[in-house]
Motif scaffolding. Structure first.
Motif, PDB file in Angstrom:
ATOM      1  N   THR A   4     -77.984  24.531 -26.932  1.00 39.43           N
ATOM      2  CA  THR A   4     -77.671  24.937 -28.466  1.00 39.43           C
ATOM      3  C   THR A   4     -78.635  26.796 -28.866  1.00 39.43           C
ATOM      4  N   ASP A   5     -78.903  27.192 -27.381  1.00 41.88           N
ATOM      5  CA  ASP A   5     -79.354  28.066 -27.801  1.00 41.88           C
ATOM      6  C   ASP A   5     -78.258  29.463 -28.062  1.00 41.88           C
ATOM      7  N   LYS A   6     -78.918  29.863 -29.128  1.00 39.65           N
ATOM      8  CA  LYS A   6     -77.718  31.292 -29.940  1.00 39.65           C
ATOM      9  C   LYS A   6     -77.588  32.655 -28.618  1.00 39.65           C
ATOM     10  N   ILE A   7     -77.204  33.300 -27.789  1.00 44.36           N
ATOM     11  CA  ILE A   7     -77.167  33.996 -26.706  1.00 44.36           C
ATOM     12  C   ILE A   7     -75.722  34.922 -26.891  1.00 44.36           C
ATOM     13  N   TYR A   8     -75.235  33.599 -27.256  1.00 53.79           N
ATOM     14  CA  TYR A   8     -73.893  34.698 -27.162  1.00 53.79           C
ATOM     15  C   TYR A   8     -73.352  35.971 -28.281  1.00 53.79           C
ATOM     16  N   PHE A   9     -72.903  37.016 -27.923  1.00 58.37           N
ATOM     17  CA  PHE A   9     -71.797  37.870 -29.178  1.00 58.37           C
ATOM     18  C   PHE A   9     -70.732  37.216 -29.351  1.00 58.37           C
ATOM     19  N   THR A  10     -70.318  37.857 -30.552  1.00 63.39           N
ATOM     20  CA  THR A  10     -68.919  37.618 -30.862  1.00 63.39           C
ATOM     21  C   THR A  10     -68.022  37.834 -30.391  1.00 63.39           C
ATOM     22  N   SER A  11     -67.844  39.115 -29.232  1.00 64.89           N
ATOM     23  CA  SER A  11     -66.649  39.077 -28.420  1.00 64.89           C
ATOM     24  C   SER A  11     -66.955  38.359 -27.220  1.00 64.89           C
ATOM     25  N   THR A  12     -67.659  37.482 -27.310  1.00 61.31           N
ATOM     26  CA  THR A  12     -67.860  36.288 -26.388  1.00 61.31           C
ATOM     27  C   THR A  12     -67.125  34.892 -26.390  1.00 61.31           C
ATOM     28  N   LEU A  13     -67.193  34.765 -28.094  1.00 59.15           N
ATOM     29  CA  LEU A  13     -67.269  33.356 -28.566  1.00 59.15           C
ATOM     30  C   LEU A  13     -65.511  33.304 -28.669  1.00 59.15           C
ATOM     31  N   ILE A  14     -65.445  34.901 -29.261  1.00 57.86           N
ATOM     32  CA  ILE A  14     -63.981  34.582 -29.325  1.00 57.86           C
ATOM     33  C   ILE A  14     -63.168  35.048 -28.084  1.00 57.86           C
ATOM     34  N   ALA A  15     -63.433  35.711 -27.487  1.00 58.65           N
ATOM     35  CA  ALA A  15     -62.651  35.097 -25.420  1.00 58.65           C
ATOM     36  C   ALA A  15     -62.707  33.580 -25.191  1.00 58.65           C
ATOM     37  N   GLY A  16     -63.499  32.752 -25.527  1.00 59.16           N
ATOM     38  CA  GLY A  16     -63.660  31.199 -25.296  1.00 59.16           C
ATOM     39  C   GLY A  16     -63.157  30.922 -26.411  1.00 59.16           C
ATOM     40  N   ALA A  17     -63.008  31.338 -28.005  1.00 61.64           N
ATOM     41  CA  ALA A  17     -62.765  30.471 -28.308  1.00 61.64           C
ATOM     42  C   ALA A  17     -60.377  30.542 -28.591  1.00 61.64           C
ATOM     43  N   GLY A  18     -60.527  31.398 -27.789  1.00 59.95           N
ATOM     44  CA  GLY A  18     -58.427  31.953 -27.830  1.00 59.95           C
ATOM     45  C   GLY A  18     -58.214  32.565 -29.087  1.00 59.95           C
ATOM     46  N   CYS A  19     -59.655  33.332 -29.946  1.00 60.72           N
ATOM     47  CA  CYS A  19     -59.025  33.112 -30.626  1.00 60.72           C
ATOM     48  C   CYS A  19     -58.927  34.847 -31.018  1.00 60.72           C
ATOM     49  N   SER A  20     -58.259  35.728 -32.446  1.00 59.56           N
ATOM     50  CA  SER A  20     -57.971  37.184 -32.579  1.00 59.56           C
ATOM     51  C   SER A  20     -59.753  37.336 -33.745  1.00 59.56           C
ATOM     52  N   SER A  21     -60.368  38.793 -33.512  1.00 58.85           N
ATOM     53  CA  SER A  21     -61.340  38.887 -34.630  1.00 58.85           C
ATOM     54  C   SER A  21     -60.907  38.532 -35.549  1.00 58.85           C
ATOM     55  N   ASP A  22     -59.372  38.497 -36.520  1.00 58.00           N
ATOM     56  CA  ASP A  22     -59.821  38.498 -37.720  1.00 58.00           C
ATOM     57  C   ASP A  22     -59.236  37.183 -37.831  1.00 58.00           C
ATOM     58  N   ILE A  47     -73.035  28.057 -26.786  1.00 56.01           N
ATOM     59  CA  ILE A  47     -72.233  27.713 -26.165  1.00 56.01           C
ATOM     60  C   ILE A  47     -71.731  27.057 -26.896  1.00 56.01           C
ATOM     61  N   ILE A  48     -72.229  25.770 -27.567  1.00 51.95           N
ATOM     62  CA  ILE A  48     -71.577  24.501 -28.947  1.00 51.95           C
ATOM     63  C   ILE A  48     -70.849  25.249 -30.223  1.00 51.95           C
ATOM     64  N   ASP A  49     -71.293  26.245 -30.270  1.00 54.17           N
ATOM     65  CA  ASP A  49     -70.635  27.345 -31.589  1.00 54.17           C
ATOM     66  C   ASP A  49     -69.616  28.041 -31.179  1.00 54.17           C
ATOM     67  N   ILE A  50     -69.337  27.350 -29.450  1.00 55.18           N
ATOM     68  CA  ILE A  50     -67.989  28.601 -29.066  1.00 55.18           C
ATOM     69  C   ILE A  50     -67.345  27.222 -28.813  1.00 55.18           C
ATOM     70  N   PHE A  51     -67.500  26.454 -28.607  1.00 54.40           N
ATOM     71  CA  PHE A  51     -66.493  24.948 -28.332  1.00 54.40           C
ATOM     72  C   PHE A  51     -66.338  25.001 -29.609  1.00 54.40           C
ATOM     73  N   VAL A  52     -67.112  24.673 -30.841  1.00 50.66           N
ATOM     74  CA  VAL A  52     -66.798  24.500 -32.398  1.00 50.66           C
ATOM     75  C   VAL A  52     -65.407  25.426 -32.496  1.00 50.66           C
ATOM     76  N   ALA A  53     -65.756  26.741 -31.937  1.00 47.39           N
ATOM     77  CA  ALA A  53     -64.618  27.422 -32.249  1.00 47.39           C
ATOM     78  C   ALA A  53     -63.474  27.218 -31.742  1.00 47.39           C
ATOM     79  N   ALA A  54     -63.635  26.794 -30.494  1.00 47.12           N
ATOM     80  CA  ALA A  54     -62.268  27.026 -29.870  1.00 47.12           C
ATOM     81  C   ALA A  54     -61.770  25.053 -30.684  1.00 47.12           C
ATOM     82  N   LEU A  55     -62.196  23.904 -30.618  1.00 49.19           N
ATOM     83  CA  LEU A  55     -61.662  22.960 -31.492  1.00 49.19           C
ATOM     84  C   LEU A  55     -61.084  24.139 -32.933  1.00 49.19           C
ATOM     85  N   VAL A  56     -61.087  24.463 -33.477  1.00 50.43           N
ATOM     86  CA  VAL A  56     -60.810  25.042 -34.047  1.00 50.43           C
ATOM     87  C   VAL A  56     -59.374  25.759 -34.185  1.00 50.43           C
TER      88      VAL A  56
END
Length: 204
Positions: A4-22, A47-56
């Motif tokens: 649950t530690d918030k350590i990743y920047f947006t660019s890394t979340l987008i890479a993991g979630a497989g979506c565009s920044s827009d 990392i949980i946030d990234i999993f959540v975005a990937a679910l979306v």
């Protein structure tokens, strides 16, 4: 460190979630994804946030509306936090494939009976409902119900997310210091798509 530690920047979340920044921006501004981050220029995510975005991302690919996908995925976040709760080393947060090994050893040591999320709308209220099931009971529960539903295999989700993060460069902050980890050069190619990563990691 924790999942649950918030350590990743947006660019890394987008890479993991497989979506565009827009697309990610639209989910936040229009659909209410991660409302606590609204207005922040340099937000960081767990990392949980990234999993959540990937679910979306996955739910919208099945044809669900962005609003339903965001509501369902955010509702799933506490289940994911509980399921993936484990300490992480600095090496593991820098190298997602090693984090994947840690997750799989903890959650699926026998490599059977994988956890799945079952998403559906409760009738007649129309509220989003989520169940955490095992792969052995998921089919039985879904066939017994009358709702239109979707299931997400969490083993495949974690493989897809962490493999995608490994391909791209990762930006994160550890102990107040910004770190950048270069992506895997052998896979860092436009010829390798997220769907190919999914098939590779799923063993197809």
């Amino acid at each position: 460190m924790l999942v649950t530690d918030k350590i990743y920047f947006t660019s890394t979340l987008i890479a993991g979630a497989g979506c565009s920044s827009d697309t990610f921006r639209a989910w936040r501004n229009r659909n209410g994804l991660f409302p606590e981050t609204s207005g922040g220029k340099w937000n960081k995510f767990s990392i949980i946030d990234i999993f959540v975005a990937a679910l979306v991302s996955d739910l919208t690919r099945t044809g669900m509306s962005a609003q339903f996908a965001v509501e369902a995925s955010m509702k799933a976040a506490p289940l994911l936090e509980k399921l993936f709760d484990m300490p992480l080393t600095e090496h593991e947060v820098l190298w997602p494939t090693d984090m994947l090994s840690q997750i799989e050893q903890k959650l699926w040591p026998e490599k059977t009976n994988y956890a799945v999320l079952h998403f559906y709308r409760n009738r007649p209220s129309g509220q989003v409902q989520i169940e955490l099931l095992s792969s052995q009971t998921a089919a039985e529960n879904i066939l017994r119900g009358k709702e239109i539903s979707t299931i997400v295999n969490l083993r495949y989700l974690s493989r897809a997310v962490l493999s995608s993060m490994a391909i791209e460069d990762s930006e994160l902050e550890i102990d107040g210091k910004r770190r950048v980890r270069a992506g895997h050069q052998k896979l860092n190619s436009h010829a390798v798509t997220r769907d190919q990563v999914r098939r590779l990691k799923a063993g197809d």
